[in-house]
Design a protein around this motif. Structure first.
Motif, PDB file in Angstrom:
ATOM      1  N   MET A 152       0.845  -1.176   0.000  1.00 54.22           N
ATOM      2  CA  MET A 152       0.000   0.000   0.000  1.00 54.22           C
ATOM      3  C   MET A 152       0.890   1.239   0.000  1.00 54.22           C
ATOM      4  O   MET A 152       1.846   1.310   0.763  1.00 54.22           O
ATOM      5  N   ILE A 153       0.554   2.187  -0.849  1.00 52.20           N
ATOM      6  CA  ILE A 153       1.264   3.466  -0.904  1.00 52.20           C
ATOM      7  C   ILE A 153       0.378   4.507  -0.228  1.00 52.20           C
ATOM      8  O   ILE A 153      -0.799   4.657  -0.571  1.00 52.20           O
ATOM      9  N   ILE A 154       0.962   5.232   0.730  1.00 50.20           N
ATOM     10  CA  ILE A 154       0.244   6.238   1.507  1.00 50.20           C
ATOM     11  C   ILE A 154       1.036   7.534   1.462  1.00 50.20           C
ATOM     12  O   ILE A 154       2.265   7.512   1.640  1.00 50.20           O
ATOM     13  N   THR A 155       0.367   8.651   1.229  1.00 45.78           N
ATOM     14  CA  THR A 155       1.038   9.942   1.364  1.00 45.78           C
ATOM     15  C   THR A 155       0.503  10.642   2.605  1.00 45.78           C
ATOM     16  O   THR A 155      -0.681  10.529   2.942  1.00 45.78           O
ATOM     17  N   ILE A 156       1.398  11.351   3.280  1.00 49.46           N
ATOM     18  CA  ILE A 156       1.049  12.137   4.463  1.00 49.46           C
ATOM     19  C   ILE A 156       1.560  13.549   4.210  1.00 49.46           C
ATOM     20  O   ILE A 156       2.762  13.757   4.052  1.00 49.46           O
ATOM     21  N   GLY A 157       0.657  14.506   4.171  1.00 50.28           N
ATOM     22  CA  GLY A 157       1.037  15.898   3.965  1.00 50.28           C
ATOM     23  C   GLY A 157       0.427  16.768   5.040  1.00 50.28           C
ATOM     24  O   GLY A 157      -0.457  16.338   5.782  1.00 50.28           O
ATOM     25  N   GLY A 158       0.898  18.002   5.093  1.00 55.02           N
ATOM     26  CA  GLY A 158       0.359  18.957   6.048  1.00 55.02           C
ATOM     27  C   GLY A 158       1.307  20.112   6.236  1.00 55.02           C
ATOM     28  O   GLY A 158       2.487  20.019   5.893  1.00 55.02           O
ATOM     29  N   PRO A 159       0.811  21.198   6.799  1.00 54.57           N
ATOM     30  CA  PRO A 159       1.655  22.363   7.025  1.00 54.57           C
ATOM     31  C   PRO A 159       2.631  22.146   8.185  1.00 54.57           C
ATOM     32  O   PRO A 159       2.489  21.185   8.961  1.00 54.57           O
ATOM     33  N   ALA A 160       3.597  23.034   8.300  1.00 55.30           N
ATOM     34  CA  ALA A 160       4.593  22.958   9.372  1.00 55.30           C
ATOM     35  C   ALA A 160       3.905  22.904  10.733  1.00 55.30           C
ATOM     36  O   ALA A 160       2.976  23.658  11.005  1.00 55.30           O
ATOM     37  N   GLY A 161       4.354  21.965  11.559  1.00 57.04           N
ATOM     38  CA  GLY A 161       3.825  21.844  12.913  1.00 57.04           C
ATOM     39  C   GLY A 161       2.539  21.049  13.018  1.00 57.04           C
ATOM     40  O   GLY A 161       1.970  20.927  14.105  1.00 57.04           O
ATOM     41  N   SER A 162       2.087  20.470  11.916  1.00 55.61           N
ATOM     42  CA  SER A 162       0.817  19.729  11.956  1.00 55.61           C
ATOM     43  C   SER A 162       0.992  18.283  12.399  1.00 55.61           C
ATOM     44  O   SER A 162       0.016  17.578  12.627  1.00 55.61           O
ATOM     45  N   GLY A 163       2.228  17.823  12.504  1.00 59.98           N
ATOM     46  CA  GLY A 163       2.465  16.475  13.001  1.00 59.98           C
ATOM     47  C   GLY A 163       2.698  15.429  11.927  1.00 59.98           C
ATOM     48  O   GLY A 163       2.593  14.230  12.206  1.00 59.98           O
ATOM     49  N   THR A 164       3.048  15.842  10.718  1.00 55.13           N
ATOM     50  CA  THR A 164       3.236  14.856   9.650  1.00 55.13           C
ATOM     51  C   THR A 164       4.407  13.921   9.932  1.00 55.13           C
ATOM     52  O   THR A 164       4.300  12.719   9.682  1.00 55.13           O
ATOM     53  N   SER A 165       5.501  14.453  10.449  1.00 52.47           N
ATOM     54  CA  SER A 165       6.666  13.592  10.735  1.00 52.47           C
ATOM     55  C   SER A 165       6.338  12.580  11.825  1.00 52.47           C
ATOM     56  O   SER A 165       6.634  11.385  11.696  1.00 52.47           O
ATOM     57  N   THR A 166       5.713  13.040  12.892  1.00 53.70           N
ATOM     58  CA  THR A 166       5.325  12.149  13.990  1.00 53.70           C
ATOM     59  C   THR A 166       4.331  11.103  13.501  1.00 53.70           C
ATOM     60  O   THR A 166       4.483   9.907  13.778  1.00 53.70           O
ATOM     61  N   THR A 167       3.331  11.548  12.749  1.00 49.53           N
ATOM     62  CA  THR A 167       2.329  10.627  12.219  1.00 49.53           C
ATOM     63  C   THR A 167       2.966   9.579  11.323  1.00 49.53           C
ATOM     64  O   THR A 167       2.671   8.387  11.431  1.00 49.53           O
ATOM     65  N   THR A 168       3.863  10.019  10.446  1.00 48.57           N
ATOM     66  CA  THR A 168       4.523   9.103   9.517  1.00 48.57           C
ATOM     67  C   THR A 168       5.324   8.047  10.266  1.00 48.57           C
ATOM     68  O   THR A 168       5.235   6.857   9.960  1.00 48.57           O
ATOM     69  N   LYS A 169       6.099   8.462  11.257  1.00 49.31           N
ATOM     70  CA  LYS A 169       6.921   7.514  12.021  1.00 49.31           C
ATOM     71  C   LYS A 169       6.052   6.515  12.789  1.00 49.31           C
ATOM     72  O   LYS A 169       6.327   5.312  12.782  1.00 49.31           O
ATOM     73  N   LEU A 170       5.007   7.010  13.440  1.00 50.91           N
ATOM     74  CA  LEU A 170       4.115   6.119  14.193  1.00 50.91           C
ATOM     75  C   LEU A 170       3.381   5.159  13.267  1.00 50.91           C
ATOM     76  O   LEU A 170       3.250   3.970  13.579  1.00 50.91           O
ATOM     77  N   LEU A 171       2.928   5.656  12.129  1.00 54.20           N
ATOM     78  CA  LEU A 171       2.233   4.806  11.168  1.00 54.20           C
ATOM     79  C   LEU A 171       3.172   3.722  10.640  1.00 54.20           C
ATOM     80  O   LEU A 171       2.779   2.559  10.517  1.00 54.20           O
ATOM     81  N   SER A 172       4.401   4.091  10.381  1.00 55.14           N
ATOM     82  CA  SER A 172       5.394   3.117   9.915  1.00 55.14           C
ATOM     83  C   SER A 172       5.620   2.040  10.973  1.00 55.14           C
ATOM     84  O   SER A 172       5.680   0.851  10.647  1.00 55.14           O
TER      85      SER A 172
END
Length: 176
Positions: free
Chosen positions: A1-21
């Motif tokens: 499955m290919i998933i993209t995670i986007g969002g503005p600065a400070g929205s938590g995309t990095s944290t979300t991506t790491k936790l989802l991984s």
């Protein structure tokens, strides 16, 4: 499955991506990773490469193209980046957001700077990026039509945001 995670600065995309991984075992790449790789390829540090990239639309385009290529060569991948959903053929496209004051507080804590400074930097950066995205890619960053789900990351704990995405991926798998 290919998933993209986007969002503005400070929205938590990095944290979300790491936790989802971590929750799914799906590896991830970020636009920042690609940017750092491109800097290393040119024997530049991040600051040098950032200066070089200013006003150089080819750099922005190369980041997008690399992410899209890497995703197209993968069966399972999470791609984190503000514009990833526009360039990556994904099974699920997620946009994370949070109120400006919350994002400013997060960046203030992360970068050890006053909240009002972080807030002004966010506003300036977002105005600049919106203009660049429109000029370079003809993308209106405020148009959410490309996303399958939009999550207010302030409404949920980080772990819950990742769990919401996991649940959505389960639904998608059942429909395939």
């Amino acid at each position: 499955m290919i998933i993209t995670i986007g969002g503005p600065a400070g929205s938590g995309t990095s944290t979300t991506t790491k936790l989802l991984s971590e929750k799914t075992g799906i590896p991830y790449i970020s636009a920042g990773d690609v940017f750092r790789q491109m800097a290393a390829e040119r024997d530049m540090d991040i600051l040098e490469f950032s200066k070089f990239a200013e006003g150089n639309t080819e750099i922005d385009q190369e980041i997008d193209q690399r992410q899209a290529r890497i995703a197209s060569e993968s069966e399972d991948l999470i791609v984190e980046g503000r514009l990833s959903a526009h360039f990556v053929d994904a099974d699920l496209k997620v946009w994370c957001n949070a109120p400006l004051d919350i994002r400013a507080e997060r960046i203030s804590q992360r970068e050890n700077k006053p909240v009002d400074v972080a807030r002004e930097e966010i506003i300036t950066r977002e105005e600049s990026e919106a203009q660049r995205y429109l000029e370079i890619h003809q993308i209106d960053i405020n148009n959410m039509d490309v996303y399958d789900i939009v999550i207010n990351t302030h409404a949920f704990k980080a772990d819950s945001v990742a769990e919401i995405i996991v649940k959505v991926t389960e639904v998608i798998r059942c429909q395939q």
